[in-house]
Motif scaffolding. Structure first.
Motif, PDB file in Angstrom:
ATOM      1  N   UNK A  20       4.268 -40.792 -19.704  1.00 40.34           N
ATOM      2  CA  UNK A  20       4.091 -39.830 -18.614  1.00 40.34           C
ATOM      3  C   UNK A  20       5.249 -38.831 -18.640  1.00 40.34           C
ATOM      4  N   UNK A  21       4.929 -37.544 -18.729  1.00 40.82           N
ATOM      5  CA  UNK A  21       5.979 -36.523 -18.812  1.00 40.82           C
ATOM      6  C   UNK A  21       5.881 -35.496 -17.688  1.00 40.82           C
ATOM      7  N   UNK A  22       4.816 -35.556 -16.871  1.00 35.66           N
ATOM      8  CA  UNK A  22       4.643 -34.569 -15.806  1.00 35.66           C
ATOM      9  C   UNK A  22       3.796 -35.170 -14.682  1.00 35.66           C
ATOM     10  N   UNK A  23       4.244 -34.982 -13.440  1.00 34.60           N
ATOM     11  CA  UNK A  23       3.550 -35.521 -12.274  1.00 34.60           C
ATOM     12  C   UNK A  23       3.563 -34.504 -11.133  1.00 34.60           C
ATOM     13  N   UNK A  24       2.717 -34.761 -10.141  1.00 35.87           N
ATOM     14  CA  UNK A  24       2.727 -33.981  -8.901  1.00 35.87           C
ATOM     15  C   UNK A  24       2.565 -34.925  -7.719  1.00 35.87           C
ATOM     16  N   UNK A  25       3.291 -34.646  -6.636  1.00 37.73           N
ATOM     17  CA  UNK A  25       3.173 -35.436  -5.408  1.00 37.73           C
ATOM     18  C   UNK A  25       2.204 -34.774  -4.443  1.00 37.73           C
ATOM     19  N   UNK A  26       1.358 -35.601  -3.818  1.00 36.46           N
ATOM     20  CA  UNK A  26       0.474 -35.157  -2.743  1.00 36.46           C
ATOM     21  C   UNK A  26       0.700 -36.110  -1.579  1.00 36.46           C
ATOM     22  N   UNK A  27       1.284 -35.565  -0.492  1.00 41.82           N
ATOM     23  CA  UNK A  27       1.867 -36.394   0.543  1.00 41.82           C
ATOM     24  C   UNK A  27       0.914 -36.809   1.648  1.00 41.82           C
ATOM     25  N   UNK A  28      -0.303 -36.279   1.649  1.00 44.86           N
ATOM     26  CA  UNK A  28      -1.221 -36.627   2.721  1.00 44.86           C
ATOM     27  C   UNK A  28      -0.784 -35.977   4.028  1.00 44.86           C
ATOM     28  N   UNK A  29      -1.401 -36.368   5.135  1.00 45.10           N
ATOM     29  CA  UNK A  29      -0.978 -35.882   6.443  1.00 45.10           C
ATOM     30  C   UNK A  29      -0.932 -34.374   6.530  1.00 45.10           C
ATOM     31  N   UNK A  30       0.274 -33.827   6.651  1.00 42.10           N
ATOM     32  CA  UNK A  30       0.430 -32.388   6.835  1.00 42.10           C
ATOM     33  C   UNK A  30       0.360 -31.588   5.529  1.00 42.10           C
ATOM     34  N   UNK A  31       0.335 -32.271   4.399  1.00 42.59           N
ATOM     35  CA  UNK A  31       0.257 -31.583   3.107  1.00 42.59           C
ATOM     36  C   UNK A  31      -1.138 -30.961   2.961  1.00 42.59           C
ATOM     37  N   UNK A  32      -1.189 -29.642   3.115  1.00 39.12           N
ATOM     38  CA  UNK A  32      -2.469 -28.934   3.127  1.00 39.12           C
ATOM     39  C   UNK A  32      -3.130 -28.846   1.759  1.00 39.12           C
ATOM     40  N   UNK A  33      -2.427 -29.246   0.702  1.00 42.67           N
ATOM     41  CA  UNK A  33      -3.007 -29.230  -0.638  1.00 42.67           C
ATOM     42  C   UNK A  33      -3.558 -30.599  -1.026  1.00 42.67           C
ATOM     43  N   UNK A  41       2.803 -25.036   1.820  1.00 41.73           N
ATOM     44  CA  UNK A  41       2.701 -26.116   0.848  1.00 41.73           C
ATOM     45  C   UNK A  41       2.384 -25.609  -0.556  1.00 41.73           C
ATOM     46  N   UNK A  42       1.950 -24.368  -0.656  1.00 39.24           N
ATOM     47  CA  UNK A  42       1.651 -23.797  -1.975  1.00 39.24           C
ATOM     48  C   UNK A  42       2.890 -23.731  -2.849  1.00 39.24           C
ATOM     49  N   UNK A  43       4.021 -23.423  -2.237  1.00 40.62           N
ATOM     50  CA  UNK A  43       5.247 -23.188  -3.016  1.00 40.62           C
ATOM     51  C   UNK A  43       6.253 -24.328  -2.958  1.00 40.62           C
TER      52      UNK A  43
END
Length: 257
Positions: A85-98, A233-235
């Motif tokens: 694994x060399x690249x990941x993204x976090x998605x936090x749920x709740x208030x994370x609009x993405x 949340x976009x940036x």
């Protein structure tokens, strides 16, 4: 949270893996002798399956600590595919609009995001592509796997990727086999059937520990990819990758600087 592919392959999905009998350790001529020597030493090392305590981390921490770990996919014939694994993204749920779990709303599609840490969340886009996430601590939080460095079973990965591309397409370079969420799922034969399965106990997919931890100074934090109108949340810098690794999908030179 959805990856937009650069090409739309035929809707024919993964073929029977038994129809491709080539050995998973067959030499790929695009690697140098030195690289193969290094890889051979790697495969001789003792690696172990990550246990449940590894996944019991906050989403951002898990996203960083997943870097360098090895994703393993065991095929029905016993062949094992491996990628770092060399690249990941976090998605936090709740208030994370993405996030698919924004607002804390649980649905049939995102249920895995609310399950125990280490649960696979695999969703489909465009009726033919898949993306794999791993649930973490935090209600509805999960980490998207964006890119892998292919290590073992490259011939099989080439075959699975080619089956979903145009018949006259040129062979892919090794760095292009798994450099994107849907690409790595194609190469590792990960589809919706893996949704809600536990990486700690699943017999066909798991993570193995890499003994050399990625140092903080070698982790780039930057904006997530393909995020539409998600307000602030976009940036937010919720994408993480290993600095200088050629298998990363998209470099952010501003963040690197």
């Amino acid at each position: 949270m959805e990856e937009i592919p650069t090409k739309r392959p035929r809707v024919e999905l993964l073929n029977d893996v038994h129809s491709h009998p080539a050995k998973s350790n067959e030499k790929d001529e695009t690697y140098s002798e030195e690289q193969y020597s290094s890889m051979s030493k790697y495969f001789q090392k003792s690696v172990r399956r990550l246990k449940s305590d590894f996944y019991e981390q906050p989403c951002i921490t898990l996203a960083k600590n997943l870097l360098g770990q090895i994703l393993v996919r065991k095929l029905p014939d016993g062949t094992e595919l491996r990628g770092r694994i060399v690249e990941t993204e976090s998605y936090l749920g709740g208030e994370d609009q993405a996030s698919h779990s924004r607002g804390g709303k649980q649905t049939e599609r995102n249920m895995a995001m609310f399950m125990k840490p280490g649960t696979m969340y695999v969703y489909q886009i465009y009726g033919m592509y898949f993306c794999m996430n791993i649930s973490s601590q935090g209600d509805g939080a999960a980490v998207l796997l964006r890119s892998l460095e292919p290590l073992e079973g490259l011939h099989h990965m080439q075959t699975f990727r080619r089956n979903l591309r145009k018949s006259n397409s040129k062979p892919l370079k090794n760095k292009d086999l798994c450099n994107g969420p849907s690409k790595l799922c194609q190469a590792m034969v990960l589809d919706k059937s893996f949704d809600r399965r536990d990486l700690v106990t699943d017999p066909m997919a798991w993570l193995e520990e890499e003994e050399n931890k990625i140092a903080d100074k070698d982790i780039v934090s930057c904006e997530r990819v393909g995020i539409g109108n998600a307000g602030v949340w976009t940036s937010k810098p919720l994408r993480f990758y290993i600095r200088g690794n050629i298998y990363v999908s998209i470099r952010d030179k501003t963040a690197e600087a």
